[in-house]
Design a protein around this motif. Structure first.
Motif, mmCIF file in Angstrom:
data_model
loop_
_atom_site.group_PDB
_atom_site.id
_atom_site.type_symbol
_atom_site.label_atom_id
_atom_site.label_comp_id
_atom_site.label_asym_id
_atom_site.label_seq_id
_atom_site.Cartn_x
_atom_site.Cartn_y
_atom_site.Cartn_z
ATOM 1 N N ILE A 425 8.790 -101.413 3.534
ATOM 2 C CA ILE A 425 7.561 -100.828 2.982
ATOM 3 C C ILE A 425 7.180 -99.577 3.761
ATOM 4 O O ILE A 425 6.776 -98.562 3.177
ATOM 5 C CB ILE A 425 6.413 -101.858 3.005
ATOM 6 N N HIS A 426 7.315 -99.642 5.085
ATOM 7 C CA HIS A 426 6.964 -98.485 5.918
ATOM 8 C C HIS A 426 7.812 -97.269 5.543
ATOM 9 O O HIS A 426 7.288 -96.143 5.449
ATOM 10 C CB HIS A 426 7.158 -98.835 7.390
ATOM 11 N N GLN A 427 9.092 -97.466 5.315
ATOM 12 C CA GLN A 427 9.952 -96.353 4.924
ATOM 13 C C GLN A 427 9.546 -95.779 3.575
ATOM 14 O O GLN A 427 9.600 -94.560 3.359
ATOM 15 C CB GLN A 427 11.412 -96.819 4.885
ATOM 16 N N LEU A 428 9.139 -96.651 2.673
ATOM 17 C CA LEU A 428 8.703 -96.193 1.355
ATOM 18 C C LEU A 428 7.431 -95.358 1.465
ATOM 19 O O LEU A 428 7.334 -94.257 0.894
ATOM 20 C CB LEU A 428 8.470 -97.396 0.449
ATOM 21 N N GLN A 431 7.001 -91.525 2.664
ATOM 22 C CA GLN A 431 7.271 -90.404 1.763
ATOM 23 C C GLN A 431 5.998 -89.855 1.113
ATOM 24 O O GLN A 431 6.039 -88.840 0.418
ATOM 25 C CB GLN A 431 8.244 -90.850 0.670
ATOM 26 N N ILE A 432 4.856 -90.523 1.326
ATOM 27 C CA ILE A 432 3.601 -90.102 0.701
ATOM 28 C C ILE A 432 2.844 -89.198 1.659
ATOM 29 O O ILE A 432 2.520 -89.610 2.781
ATOM 30 C CB ILE A 432 2.738 -91.323 0.333
ATOM 31 N N PRO A 433 2.516 -87.962 1.273
ATOM 32 C CA PRO A 433 1.724 -87.086 2.146
ATOM 33 C C PRO A 433 0.351 -87.679 2.435
ATOM 34 O O PRO A 433 -0.226 -88.389 1.599
ATOM 35 C CB PRO A 433 1.608 -85.789 1.332
ATOM 36 N N ARG A 434 -0.180 -87.391 3.627
ATOM 37 C CA ARG A 434 -1.448 -87.992 4.045
ATOM 38 C C ARG A 434 -2.622 -87.602 3.165
ATOM 39 O O ARG A 434 -3.578 -88.353 3.034
ATOM 40 C CB ARG A 434 -1.746 -87.615 5.494
ATOM 41 N N GLU A 435 -2.570 -86.414 2.583
ATOM 42 C CA GLU A 435 -3.714 -85.955 1.789
ATOM 43 C C GLU A 435 -3.577 -86.304 0.309
ATOM 44 O O GLU A 435 -4.501 -86.055 -0.486
ATOM 45 C CB GLU A 435 -3.874 -84.438 1.933
ATOM 46 N N THR A 471 -5.490 -87.931 -12.435
ATOM 47 C CA THR A 471 -4.604 -89.062 -12.151
ATOM 48 C C THR A 471 -4.040 -88.924 -10.739
ATOM 49 O O THR A 471 -3.881 -87.814 -10.223
ATOM 50 C CB THR A 471 -3.434 -89.126 -13.151
ATOM 51 N N VAL A 472 -3.746 -90.060 -10.122
ATOM 52 C CA VAL A 472 -3.255 -90.039 -8.745
ATOM 53 C C VAL A 472 -1.869 -89.403 -8.686
ATOM 54 O O VAL A 472 -1.118 -89.404 -9.672
ATOM 55 C CB VAL A 472 -3.208 -91.464 -8.142
ATOM 56 N N GLN A 473 -1.533 -88.877 -7.514
ATOM 57 C CA GLN A 473 -0.233 -88.232 -7.341
ATOM 58 C C GLN A 473 0.890 -89.244 -7.125
ATOM 59 O O GLN A 473 2.027 -89.012 -7.551
ATOM 60 C CB GLN A 473 -0.305 -87.269 -6.155
ATOM 61 N N PHE A 474 0.582 -90.360 -6.444
ATOM 62 C CA PHE A 474 1.605 -91.342 -6.115
ATOM 63 C C PHE A 474 1.147 -92.751 -6.495
ATOM 64 O O PHE A 474 -0.047 -93.053 -6.474
ATOM 65 C CB PHE A 474 1.938 -91.312 -4.622
ATOM 66 N N ILE A 475 2.113 -93.593 -6.822
ATOM 67 C CA ILE A 475 1.874 -95.008 -7.086
ATOM 68 C C ILE A 475 2.855 -95.806 -6.242
ATOM 69 O O ILE A 475 4.075 -95.585 -6.317
ATOM 70 C CB ILE A 475 2.072 -95.350 -8.579
ATOM 71 N N ALA A 476 2.347 -96.714 -5.422
ATOM 72 C CA ALA A 476 3.192 -97.542 -4.555
ATOM 73 C C ALA A 476 2.878 -99.015 -4.815
ATOM 74 O O ALA A 476 1.730 -99.444 -4.637
ATOM 75 C CB ALA A 476 2.958 -97.204 -3.086
ATOM 76 N N VAL A 477 3.883 -99.774 -5.231
ATOM 77 C CA VAL A 477 3.662 -101.166 -5.623
ATOM 78 C C VAL A 477 4.765 -102.047 -5.029
ATOM 79 O O VAL A 477 5.943 -101.677 -5.041
ATOM 80 C CB VAL A 477 3.662 -101.314 -7.163
ATOM 81 N N ASP A 478 4.351 -103.205 -4.529
ATOM 82 C CA ASP A 478 5.296 -104.205 -4.022
ATOM 83 C C ASP A 478 5.402 -105.326 -5.050
ATOM 84 O O ASP A 478 4.667 -106.319 -5.001
ATOM 85 C CB ASP A 478 4.835 -104.748 -2.674
ATOM 86 N N VAL A 522 8.442 -100.102 -5.356
ATOM 87 C CA VAL A 522 8.604 -98.914 -6.199
ATOM 88 C C VAL A 522 7.628 -97.836 -5.763
ATOM 89 O O VAL A 522 6.486 -98.123 -5.393
ATOM 90 C CB VAL A 522 8.403 -99.241 -7.697
ATOM 91 N N LEU A 523 8.095 -96.589 -5.817
ATOM 92 C CA LEU A 523 7.263 -95.425 -5.510
ATOM 93 C C LEU A 523 7.437 -94.413 -6.621
ATOM 94 O O LEU A 523 8.559 -93.956 -6.907
ATOM 95 C CB LEU A 523 7.670 -94.805 -4.169
#
Length: 548
Positions: A425-428, A431-435, A471-478, A522-523
C-alpha cells in the motif's frame, strides 16, 4: 503483581509504570496505523489538525461528507466545511503547536497514548491526597488495566481522550483548593466537546450534594447547563444544521416526530413523555448492567458502592441510556471516557471512608478503609479478567495481528502478511502528490488525510475553495482487504460489490486511467491512459474473485 501489598516504593516506580503504559499503548496504536487498521475518524481529525496548521481552522472535507447537507440534502462535500457544526471542539487547538512541529497522523496516536498515561499519573496523585501509597498505586494500575479505559484509547484519535486528563486535573485542583486552576480546567473540559458539559455537571452535582463546596458546585452546574444550551442552540448552528437535523434525530429520534429539533426541543419532548422516558431509562436492563460491570470490574466493583460515583457518572450514564437503541452503552466506544473519571474518583472517596451511610459528612470525620487480604486477591483477579478481556474484544481491531477478526467463518491476517501488505500500500500511495485531491477506501484515508481535499470512496466529486464542483485527481482503493473480510462482514461485502462496478465504469469511460494495480490495490488518475500491465493485473484480480 502490582497489587500485591509490598513495601512502599518511591515515586520513580509510579513514573516507570506510567512510562511503560505509554510505550505499550503508543506501540499498539502505531502498529495499528502503520499496518492500515486506523480508519475514518483518524483521517477526520488529522485533516482538521492539518487545516488548523494551515490557517483553515476546523475545516474538513471528510467531515463534510458526513454532514446533513451531503447525507440528507444531496449536496457535494466542501473543502471549507467547518466541523464545529457537528462537534464544538476548540480544545483541539491546545495541541496545535505540537502538530505544527510534527504534522502527521502518527502525532495524534502518540498524543492519545500520552493523554491516557498522564491521566493515570494525575489519578495517582489524586488518590494519594486521601489514601496511602499502595492503595493509590493499585487504583492507578486499575485505570491502566480497565477495559472501559483501554478500549477507547486503543481506537482512532478522538476528542474525548482529553476528558480523563482534564477531569483528574480538575479534581486534583479542587482537592488542593487551587481555584484559578480549577476554573481554567472547567473551561478546558467544556472546550473538549459540546457534550463534555455533561460529565462536568456531574462534578458540580457531587460538590453540591456532598456539601464539600456547595457554592462551587452550584456554579459548576449552572456553567455546564448554560454552556451546553448556548453552544448547541447558538454557536453550532452558525456553522451547519448538523446538530438539529442529524445528531438530535439520530440519537433522540424516538422522542420527536419532526425531521429537525434543537436540544431544547428534545429535552422538552423527553419531559413531556415520562412513560417513554422511563422505558428508555430502564431498558435494556441486561445491556446496562453489562456496561456498568465493564466499568466496575478493574476496581473490584467498589464504584457500585460509592454515592460519589453515582453522582459524578450519573449524568453521562443518563445521556447514553436515553439515546436511541442505547448505542453509547459500549465500553469500546469513546463515550465510555465520560463515565470513567466518576468511577475512579468515586472509588477513591469510598476507600477514604465515605459510603452511602456517611455521605455528606466531612472527609475528616470518616475513617479510611483498608482492603483485607482476601479482597486484595479478589481485586487482582478482577483486574486480570479486565486485562484478558481487552485483547479478546479486539477494540478497533488493534489486536488483529494476534487474534482472528472473525472465528466463524475464520478471518485472520498473520502479522507478516499485515506488514507485507502495508509495504504494498505504501508503494502505491507514494505515487500520489501531496497536494493532489484524493478519494480513498476507509483504511487508506488516514494516510492521505493531510491535504485540502480528500473523500471516502465511492464519492469522487467535491466543491473546491471557489465553490466549483471538481472531481478528485486520484482514487486509491484496497479491494483485496474487502474481498478477504467480506465473508464475515456484510459492510465489507457491500462496499466490495459497490466499488468494483464504479471502478470499472470510471476506467471504461476514460474519465480515469488505471495507473497501478497489485493484489486488489488499485490507483486511478483522472484524465490519464490506463497502464496495460495494471489493466492485466486488475482483470486477473476480478477473475480470481469471481471464482471464489
Amino acid at each position: 503483581m502490582l497489587l500485591s501489598w509490598r513495601k512502599e516504593a518511591d515515586l520513580r516506580r509510579v513514573v516507570a509504570i506510567a512510562a511503560a503504559f505509554f510505550l505499550v499503548i503508543a506501540g499498539l496504536l502505531l502498529h495499528r496505523y502503520f499496518t492500515y487498521y486506523a480508519s475514518y475518524d483518524q483521517g477526520i481529525f488529522n485533516q482538521v489538525f492539518w487545516n488548523n496548521a494551515h490557517g483553515n481552522f476546523f475545516q474538513s472535507t471528510l467531515s463534510s461528507q458526513l454532514s446533513t447537507d451531503v447525507i440528507h440534502a444531496g449536496e457535494l462535500p466542501r473543502v471549507d466545511y467547518r466541523r464545529l457544526g457537528q462537534h464544538f471542539t476548540p480544545a483541539l487547538l491546545f495541541w496545535w503547536p505540537i502538530y505544527r512541529l510534527f504534522p502527521s497522523p502518527v502525532t495524534l496516536s502518540v498524543l492519545q497514548a500520552a493523554f491516557a498515561a498522564i491521566a493515570g499519573l494525575l489519578l495517582y496523585f489524586l488518590a494519594r491526597k486521601h489514601l496511602e501509597h499502595r492503595l493509590s498505586l493499585a487504583i492507578m494500575v486499575s485505570f491502566y488495566g480497565g477495559i472501559a479505559v483501554l478500549n477507547p484509547y486503543l481506537a482512532n484519535f478522538h476528542d474525548l481522550g482529553q476528558i480523563p486528563l482534564f477531569m483528574f486535573g480538575l479534581l486534583l485542583a479542587m482537592e488542593y483548593r487551587r481555584w484559578a486552576i480549577f476554573g481554567l480546567l472547567c473551561l478546558a473540559i467544556l472546550a473538549v466537546r459540546e457534550d463534555s458539559a455533561i460529565p462536568l455537571f456531574g462534578v458540580g452535582a457531587y460538590l453540591l450534594a456532598s456539601r464539600r463546596h456547595p457554592g462551587i458546585g452550584a456554579g459548576v452546574c449552572t456553567l455546564s447547563v448554560g454552556y451546553f444550551v448556548l453552544v448547541t442552540n447558538v454557536f453550532m448552528p452558525i456553522f451547519s444544521d448538523d446538530i438539529s437535523k442529524r445528531f438530535m434525530i439520530e440519537e433522540f429520534g424516538q422522542y420527536i416526530d419532526s425531521e429537525e429539533a434543537s436540544t431544547l426541543e428534545v429535552l422538552w419532548a423527553m419531559v413531556s413523555q415520562p412513560g417513554l422516558l422511563l422505558r428508555e431509562l430502564v431498558t435494556p436492563l441486561d445491556g446496562t448492567l453489562e456496561y456498568l460491570v465493564g466499568h466496575w470490574l478493574p476496581l473490584a466493583f467498589i464504584p457500585a458502592l460509592s454515592p460519589t460515583t453515582w453522582l459524578m457518572s450519573g449524568p453521562p450514564l443518563l445521556k447514553m441510556t436515553l439515546t436511541e437503541s442505547n448505542s453509547g452503552l459500549n465500553t469500546s466506544i469513546r463515550y465510555a471516557l465520560n463515565v470513567v473519571p466518576g468511577m475512579f474518583y468515586g472509588a477513591i472517596i469510598w476507600w477514604r471512608g465515605q459510603g452511602f451511610r456517611r455521605f455528606g459528612r466531612s472527609l475528616e470525620q470518616v475513617t479510611p478503609r483498608s482492603p483485607a487480604r482476601n479482597f486484595r486477591r479478589f481485586w487482582r483477579f478482577c483486574l486480570i479478567i479486565s486485562l484478558i478481556l481487552v485483547p479478546f474484544t479486539n477494540p478497533s481491531r488493534t489486536f488483529s495481528f494476534a487474534l482472528p477478526d472473525s472465528y466463524q467463518p475464520l478471518v485472520y491476517v498473520p502479522l507478516p502478511q499485515q506488514w507485507q501488505r502495508a509495504g504494498e500500500i505504501h508503494q502505491l500511495l507514494a505515487q500520489i502528490p501531496r497536494e493532489a485531491s484524493v478519494t480513498a477506501s476507509t483504511y487508506i484515508v488516514p494516510h492521505l488525510s493531510g491535504r485540502r481535499a480528500i473523500l471516502r470512496m465511492p464519492r469522487i466529486e467535491y466543491l473546491n475553495d471557489a465553490g466549483t464542483a471538481e472531481t478528485v485527481q486520484f482514487i486509491a482503493v484496497d479491494l483485496g482487504r474487502l474481498r478477504r473480510y467480506q465473508v464475515a462482514f456484510g459492510s465489507d461485502r457491500d462496499r466490495y460489490n459497490t466499488f468494483v462496478p464504479v471502478i470499472n465504469n470510471l476506467i471504461e469511460s476514460g474519465q480515469y486511467g488505471l495507473i497501478d494495480a497489485r493484489n486488489g490495490l488499485v490507483l486511478l488518475e483522472r484524465g490519464q491512459p490506463s497502464n496495460p500491465t495494471a489493466l492485466t493485473d486488475w482483470q486477473t484480480f476480478l477473475s480470481i474473485s469471481s471464482t471464489e
